[in-house]
Design a protein around this motif. Structure first.
Motif, short mmCIF file in Angstrom:
data_model
loop_
_atom_site.label_atom_id
_atom_site.label_comp_id
_atom_site.label_asym_id
_atom_site.label_seq_id
_atom_site.Cartn_x
_atom_site.Cartn_y
_atom_site.Cartn_z
N UNK A 1 0.83 -1.21 0.00
CA UNK A 1 0.00 0.00 0.00
C UNK A 1 0.86 1.26 0.00
N UNK A 2 1.84 1.32 0.92
CA UNK A 2 2.68 2.52 1.01
C UNK A 2 3.55 2.70 -0.22
N UNK A 3 3.94 1.61 -0.87
CA UNK A 3 4.76 1.70 -2.08
C UNK A 3 4.00 2.37 -3.22
N UNK A 4 2.69 2.30 -3.20
CA UNK A 4 1.90 2.90 -4.26
C UNK A 4 1.37 4.29 -3.96
N UNK A 5 1.73 4.84 -2.80
CA UNK A 5 1.21 6.16 -2.46
C UNK A 5 1.93 7.24 -3.27
N UNK B 1 2.94 10.07 -2.24
CA UNK B 1 4.02 10.68 -1.46
C UNK B 1 5.33 9.93 -1.70
N UNK B 2 5.30 8.60 -1.63
CA UNK B 2 6.51 7.79 -1.82
C UNK B 2 7.02 7.94 -3.25
N UNK B 3 6.12 7.88 -4.22
CA UNK B 3 6.53 7.97 -5.62
C UNK B 3 7.10 9.35 -5.94
N UNK B 4 6.45 10.41 -5.42
CA UNK B 4 6.96 11.77 -5.65
C UNK B 4 8.32 11.97 -4.99
N UNK B 5 8.50 11.43 -3.77
CA UNK B 5 9.80 11.54 -3.08
C UNK B 5 10.89 10.82 -3.87
N UNK B 6 10.55 9.67 -4.46
CA UNK B 6 11.53 8.93 -5.26
C UNK B 6 11.93 9.73 -6.49
N UNK B 7 10.97 10.36 -7.15
CA UNK B 7 11.27 11.18 -8.33
C UNK B 7 12.13 12.38 -7.99
N UNK C 1 2.00 10.69 -12.27
CA UNK C 1 1.52 9.67 -13.21
C UNK C 1 2.64 9.09 -14.08
N UNK C 2 3.57 9.93 -14.53
CA UNK C 2 4.68 9.44 -15.35
C UNK C 2 5.62 8.57 -14.52
N UNK C 3 5.88 8.99 -13.27
CA UNK C 3 6.73 8.19 -12.39
C UNK C 3 6.05 6.87 -12.05
N UNK C 4 4.73 6.91 -11.85
CA UNK C 4 3.98 5.68 -11.55
C UNK C 4 4.07 4.70 -12.72
N UNK C 5 4.14 5.23 -13.95
CA UNK C 5 4.28 4.36 -15.13
C UNK C 5 5.67 3.72 -15.17
N UNK C 6 6.67 4.37 -14.57
CA UNK C 6 8.03 3.83 -14.55
C UNK C 6 8.22 2.79 -13.45
N UNK C 7 7.44 2.91 -12.36
CA UNK C 7 7.64 2.05 -11.19
C UNK C 7 6.48 1.05 -11.11
N UNK C 8 6.84 -0.24 -11.05
CA UNK C 8 5.85 -1.29 -10.90
C UNK C 8 6.13 -2.02 -9.60
#
Length: 191
Positions: A70-74, A76-82, A92-99
């Motif tokens: 759940x937290x891996x898909x939030x 906040x986590x994806x934006x912090x990684x980017x 949305x673009x970062x979410x497409x890069x991370x599975x």
């Protein structure tokens, strides 16, 4: 034999040469294979504590693999990684890069993946972006899980504190009614 005037022929037929050149250019673009941007893949995995290790004592320790998923898909986590990887793309673009995938159950009831392990896969245009985003995603996920664990423990600590206050209140009421001392009742509760 008559000499051919090439300069005069070019002057009269230049339109035909231009048209044939453009047709060749268009045919080249249409028939050439489309170049696909290279996609570099990097993988990582995060494990949760086993079920028997998470239920020790009054405070529940650890985060389950479902919570990690759940937290891996939030956002906040994806934006912090980017941000950490210095990739100027939206969520949305970062979410497409991370599975991210975790152990699940198929319709037939068989478990897929390794129990308690969440798999992450990053696909980026360059190898450096892929590795950087993967590393930053791992760090952002660990920070997100740590924040969630702290919040969870603070909530549980507040519940335990409220239970202790209620027990102390009841002990003080029993002390006044029975004449027993508070230390006697506390030793019974502790035992």
């Amino acid at each position: 034999m008559e000499l051919i005037d090439y300069r005069g022929a070019l002057g009269r037929g230049w339109r035909l040469l231009v048209v044939l050149g453009l047709v060749g250019l268009v045919a080249g673009f249409l028939l050439a294979p489309a170049k696909k941007a290279p996609s570099w893949v990097s993988d990582s995995s995060v494990g949760a504590l086993p079920a028997d290790a998470t239920s020790a004592g009054p405070l529940t320790l650890g985060i389950s693999s479902d919570q990690i998923l759940f937290y891996a898909g939030t956002d906040e986590v994806i934006a912090d990684a980017g941000k950490g990887a210095k990739i100027n793309e939206g969520v949305p673009e970062l979410r497409a890069m991370i599975t991210v995938s975790g152990p699940g159950t198929t319709s037939s009831g068989t478990t897929t993946g390794q129990a308690g392990v969440v798999q992450g896969q990053v696909k980026a245009p360059t190898e450096a972006e892929s590795v950087s985003l993967n590393n930053q995603f791992d760090l952002a996920l660990k920070a997100g899980i740590a924040r969630a664990a702290v919040n969870q423990l603070q909530a549980q600590l507040a519940e335990v504190g409220a239970s202790i206050a209620a027990i102390q209140y009841e002990l003080s009421g029993l002390t006044n009614q029975t004449g027993a001392t508070a230390t006697t009742l506390e030793s019974e509760v502790t035992a």
